[in-house]
Structures are given as C-alpha cells and as structure tokens.
Design an enzyme around this catalytic site. Sequence first.
Site, mmCIF file in Angstrom:
data_model
loop_
_atom_site.group_PDB
_atom_site.id
_atom_site.type_symbol
_atom_site.label_atom_id
_atom_site.label_comp_id
_atom_site.label_asym_id
_atom_site.label_seq_id
_atom_site.Cartn_x
_atom_site.Cartn_y
_atom_site.Cartn_z
ATOM 1 N N ARG A 46 24.543 3.798 -3.519
ATOM 2 C CA ARG A 46 23.264 3.100 -3.354
ATOM 3 C C ARG A 46 22.886 3.034 -1.886
ATOM 4 N NH1 ARG A 46 23.156 -2.118 -2.455
ATOM 5 N NH2 ARG A 46 24.914 -2.580 -3.823
ATOM 6 N N TYR A 98 -4.892 5.177 -7.221
ATOM 7 C CA TYR A 98 -4.066 5.270 -8.414
ATOM 8 C C TYR A 98 -3.907 3.898 -9.079
ATOM 9 C CZ TYR A 98 0.127 5.780 -11.251
ATOM 10 O OH TYR A 98 1.027 5.751 -12.292
ATOM 11 N N ASP A 170 -0.885 7.390 1.296
ATOM 12 C CA ASP A 170 -0.316 8.112 0.159
ATOM 13 C C ASP A 170 -0.762 9.564 0.293
ATOM 14 O OD1 ASP A 170 0.180 9.329 -2.319
ATOM 15 O OD2 ASP A 170 -0.099 7.455 -3.420
ATOM 16 N N LYS A 195 5.290 14.821 -8.233
ATOM 17 C CA LYS A 195 4.132 15.701 -8.355
ATOM 18 C C LYS A 195 4.378 17.031 -7.627
ATOM 19 C CE LYS A 195 2.241 12.078 -10.376
ATOM 20 N NZ LYS A 195 3.063 10.916 -10.067
#
Length: 383
Positions: A46, A98, A170, A195
Amino acid sequence: MNFESLLIHGGIDGDSFTGAVNVPIYQTSTYRQEDIEKNNRYEYSRTGNPTREALEKLITDLENGVGGFAFSSGMAAITAIFSLFKSGDNIIIQNNLYGGTFRVLDKIFKNFNIGYRIVNTIDLQEIKNNIDNTVKAIYIETPTNPLMDITDIQKVAKIARDNNLITIVDNTFMTPYFQRPLTLGADIVLHSATKYLGGHSDLLAGLVVVNDKELKDKIKFIQNATGGVLSPFDSFLLIRGIKTLGVRMDRHNFNAKVVAEFLKSRGEVNKVYYPGFKDHIGYNVQSKQGKGYGGMISFVLNEGYNYKKFLKNLNFITFGESLGGVESLICHPATMTHGAIPYEIRQKAGIVNNLIRLSVGIESVHDIIKDLEMALNESKYTK
C-alpha cells in the site's frame, strides 16, 4: 528524449536485476526487512510497490512534474485530490464536467462542509467574480466532458496564482501526448487512466501528478493513509498501454476529425461539439495549448429524430460507459455519465436528452462512418 521515445523508455526502463525489457509484476503485499530499524526501501505494498512506482515515475516524466501517484480508479484519484481541502473551503468547478466529479463533491465532500461554485471557466471574469477567501482551488476539465468547452489553462493558472489558489486540471481527454497542463502553470494534473492511457478497456486506474514537493508530500500521505492504490498487475497493464499512446492518439485524432466533419454534414444532426473545428469557440486556445484535438465528439440530434432509435441501430460502435479505448464507444450523457447532475443544471449547461457522446476509436474510419450513417438513417420518428 523526444516524447514518443519517453512513452516507451520513461520512468524506470526495464528491470536492472534480470535485464528484462519490461518492469516485472511484483505481486506481493509485504517485504522482508533487514532489521528492526532498517528496511529494504519497501515495507508494504500500500505504501510502495516497485511495479506501481515504475508507473508513477513514468507519468511524472510524461507530465513534466515533481511526483506522480497511481490510484485504483479515476474517482479514487479525484477523491484524493479533494481530500487536500478542509471544512469551510470552496472549489470552483465548471458548469459542465464529468458527472462523477460533481457527485463526489455534492454527495460526499459536502458532508464535510467542503463546497463548490459552478462557473463558466471560459469566462475569466466570471472566475474572478467567484473568488473570495473561502475559495482554495479552481478545478477544470479541458476539453470538458461532454460539451468540449476549452479553458485557457495558462490564464486560469495565473488567476489562481494571483489569488494563492491551486489549479487542478483533468487531462483525461487530451493526455500528456496532446497537452501538458503543468507546463502551462497548473499545480495538479489528473487522469482517469482507465481511458486513453490504458487504451484497451481492460483496467481501471487514476493518476495524479503535482508540480511541487509540498503537494507531493501531501498527496503521498493521503494515498498511503486512505489506501486506494493501483494493483501491481494493473500498473503493469497501464505501463504497457502507455507505450502505444502516441500511435493510438494520432489515429484517434485523425479519425475524430473525419467523423466530426461527416456528422456536421448530416441533416439529422443539429450541432456537433468538436474542438478541432475552426468555428469552435475554443479552437484558437486549444491550438495554442495543445498539439491535437483528441478523439471525443458530442452531437445533438435534430427534433424529429429519436436518439433511442439511433443508439439501438448501431451495430459496429459499442453503446456503453467509458471512452478512450481502441474501439469506438458511444453513450447518452443525460442518463449515463452525467445522470448524477440535477436536471436543471444539465439543461442549463446544454446536456440535453438528445445529446450523444462519441469516443472515436482507431478502427477504419470508413467503417465508423458507415455504422453512424445506417443508424442515422433509421433514427427518424415514425407515427
């Protein structure tokens, strides 16, 4: 090193231990420690994993940043960024972005008294008018999802600096291949790497890159403390996807222009949102701050044409969520990607029911157009 070569050789190039040309998948949760007061760089996956670290260094190189971070999804990356703020802070956001970004602010962070102000970021004066001592950041997508609005990153970043604010961009639609926000003055750049960066519709990932050490330390702490990290296997897949980003984006860019021109010529289509048109309001800004116009198009069907029939009659293009894959993907923003945004806000922004969003793939552009043409021919309302 030229950018096309950086895509392949940036970050950590191969494996120095074995000579493997690809970074191995370090599929481990923990690491043997040498001593109670000394570890071998890694202690728990992690906190740090060699495969994820290679990806994080790669995206840092590509965005010309100081530090990069890989998360389990784009929304996990966005959530980590919003976790920088505290009760009473406000964030300026765009009037069309978005739906998931709006939802996490409106339904999650609002509970912690972190607010937002919806602004048309094309209008720089409107941004200035909404800044007060509670505003701590300006969050932009450019182009926006789904209306392809273009914001001048350099000018917004200057407004932010003048007011001691953070600029967050973004960059999912453009990718660092076409646009590098940190070099234009932004402080944080993020990607839904699900994406275009991944490019093959086979993983979920989010990436964040920052421009200074203080932000790097803060995001690193949040990443480790909240734990939404990307797995070693998905990190490996994402590195592999990024290697072909240049050739894929060139094809997306070419195909999208041809498809946009086709749609613009059709009587069934009322309006086409595509930043590569010279009459697009943001064309000059995008031409200045990027080297391409991307693979995304949105368009509105005329009255008399049924978007449901249009979508149902597509055979080649996939109707579904997401974007940026090698295959063409199409969706209905009002009920899918932007369904979380209240109806009144959607209508005011222009996210109407007959708006369609198309992610143009890298297939033969002739086949893409043929499928669109057949569906348009079948989309007229009948009594």
